[in-house]
Motif scaffolding. Sequence first.
Motif, short mmCIF file in Angstrom:
data_model
loop_
_atom_site.label_atom_id
_atom_site.label_comp_id
_atom_site.label_asym_id
_atom_site.label_seq_id
_atom_site.Cartn_x
_atom_site.Cartn_y
_atom_site.Cartn_z
N LEU A 64 0.84 -1.21 0.00
CA LEU A 64 0.00 0.00 0.00
C LEU A 64 0.87 1.25 0.00
N VAL A 65 1.88 1.27 0.90
CA VAL A 65 2.75 2.45 0.99
C VAL A 65 3.47 2.67 -0.34
N PHE A 66 4.02 1.59 -0.90
CA PHE A 66 4.80 1.74 -2.12
C PHE A 66 3.93 2.14 -3.31
N SER A 67 2.72 1.56 -3.41
CA SER A 67 1.92 1.95 -4.58
C SER A 67 1.38 3.36 -4.42
N ILE B 76 -3.29 -11.14 -9.32
CA ILE B 76 -3.68 -10.32 -10.47
C ILE B 76 -3.10 -8.91 -10.34
N VAL B 77 -3.19 -8.33 -9.12
CA VAL B 77 -2.64 -6.98 -8.94
C VAL B 77 -1.12 -7.00 -9.12
N ALA B 78 -0.47 -8.10 -8.67
CA ALA B 78 0.98 -8.19 -8.85
C ALA B 78 1.33 -8.25 -10.33
N ILE C 33 8.80 4.40 -10.76
CA ILE C 33 8.90 3.03 -11.27
C ILE C 33 9.47 2.10 -10.20
N SER C 34 10.51 2.59 -9.49
CA SER C 34 11.09 1.76 -8.43
C SER C 34 10.06 1.42 -7.37
N MET C 35 9.27 2.44 -6.99
CA MET C 35 8.24 2.21 -5.98
C MET C 35 7.25 1.15 -6.47
N ALA C 36 6.89 1.22 -7.75
CA ALA C 36 5.96 0.22 -8.30
C ALA C 36 6.58 -1.17 -8.23
N PHE C 37 7.91 -1.26 -8.48
CA PHE C 37 8.58 -2.56 -8.39
C PHE C 37 8.55 -3.08 -6.96
N PHE C 38 8.81 -2.18 -6.00
CA PHE C 38 8.78 -2.62 -4.60
C PHE C 38 7.38 -3.12 -4.23
N ALA C 39 6.36 -2.37 -4.68
CA ALA C 39 4.99 -2.79 -4.39
C ALA C 39 4.74 -4.16 -5.01
N PHE C 40 5.27 -4.37 -6.23
CA PHE C 40 5.11 -5.68 -6.86
C PHE C 40 5.73 -6.78 -6.02
N PHE C 41 6.97 -6.54 -5.54
CA PHE C 41 7.64 -7.59 -4.76
C PHE C 41 6.82 -7.94 -3.53
N ALA C 42 6.34 -6.90 -2.83
CA ALA C 42 5.56 -7.15 -1.61
C ALA C 42 4.32 -7.98 -1.94
N LEU C 43 3.62 -7.61 -3.03
CA LEU C 43 2.38 -8.32 -3.37
C LEU C 43 2.66 -9.72 -3.88
N ALA C 44 3.79 -9.90 -4.59
CA ALA C 44 4.10 -11.24 -5.10
C ALA C 44 4.37 -12.18 -3.93
N VAL C 45 5.14 -11.70 -2.94
CA VAL C 45 5.41 -12.54 -1.77
C VAL C 45 4.10 -12.80 -1.02
N SER C 46 3.24 -11.76 -0.95
CA SER C 46 1.95 -11.94 -0.27
C SER C 46 1.10 -12.98 -1.00
N ALA C 47 1.14 -12.97 -2.34
CA ALA C 47 0.39 -13.97 -3.11
C ALA C 47 0.90 -15.36 -2.80
N MET C 48 2.24 -15.49 -2.66
CA MET C 48 2.79 -16.80 -2.38
C MET C 48 2.40 -17.25 -0.97
N LEU C 49 2.41 -16.29 -0.03
CA LEU C 49 1.95 -16.61 1.33
C LEU C 49 0.49 -17.06 1.29
N SER C 50 -0.34 -16.35 0.51
CA SER C 50 -1.75 -16.74 0.42
C SER C 50 -1.88 -18.15 -0.14
#
Lengths: 192, 192
Positions: free
Chosen positions: A55-58, A130-132, A165-182
């Motif tokens: 959320l913060v990064f996006s 999907i958001v990732a 762009i970097s912030m968007a990448f960080f947000a992606f990483f956080a969400l990708a890990v969250s998707a894997m946790l889910s």
Amino acid sequence: MGSSEDPASEKPVTAPAADVEAESSSTVRVQSIVRKWKREDLLKKGSLVLRGLALVFSLLSFIIMASNKHGDWKNFDRYEEYRYLVAIAILSSLYTMFQVFVQLHQLSTGKELGLAPRTYGLINFFGDQIVAYLLISAASTAVPRTNQMREGADNSFTDSSAASISMAFFAFFALAVSAMLSGFKLSTQTYI
Amino acid sequence: MGSSEDPASEKPVTAPAADVEAESSSTVRVQSIVRKWKREDLLKKGSLVLRGLALVFSLLSFIIMASNKHGDWKNFDRYEEYRYLVAIAILSSLYTMFQVFVQLHQLSTGKELGLAPRTYGLINFFGDQIVAYLLISAASTAVPRTNQMREGADNSFTDSSAASISMAFFAFFALAVSAMLSGFKLSTQTYI
């Protein structure tokens, strides 16, 4: 088990042995339940933290890019890549805001949403993924244009674009890990 | 159940009723097991088909882009976006080839890989997802450059690039759905 196989100790000690066995097995069971609780707690907190980060990064990505207007060719809205990034950053902010709100609400009131845990788990899993996908697509799209501009000139416009762009990448990483946790959480759910 | 609630039929019919109940409950159990088998079979075949599709599409994407050399500025290797797409298409082809090979081997010999099903499930899940992220990133990156070129001229070079990008997108869709199937498969595994 060892004592019953030993022929020298064939006394009627089966009752205490069974007792010890039952006790140890119940201890093991309790331990495994406690472990499961701890793991679930960790997973819950982990996904909350990861979504908070996303959320913060996006939000940062959206704000930096949306305020990136320096006149003439240095306006972000002249370039479709940057407009795409802003749109996806808004979407990702809204999605993660909703998820963080739901999780905080659950933590504070202890009440679940009016959904079966399995349905909610699937929504989490699909939504995060999907958001990732959208985030990495938008961030990747904006990279070459920024590189191209920076070859010519390095100014506050290109710097802000790169930061967004970097912030968007960080947000992606956080969400990708969250998707894997889910996904992992889905895999450890029990259905009885 | 209905007959026991009816006060008019209070005869000793409990034994046959219990029989019928036991029979019907065992039928239900068998049905649910058969349903589970069918679902697992469908999931297995579904993920095999999806990965086969992803293999075909990423091979096509790679071949179309790698043969996209028409001299001078119409060489794919002059543009970093296209080189990135080729690299990821190769990676995705290798990964899906390996997975399809493993699954076909399992289907034909009936032997599992020397891995716990859970470990294999997790590898599937993470692998599919990571390759899907890479594919959408590469395909998205190559889009703006192609659009830009097509504004100027529409020739066989830009057409081939567009075709290769589309193939990469199709491969992404197949792998993304396969990743979601793997997640679903993880969620329906039983651990006893």
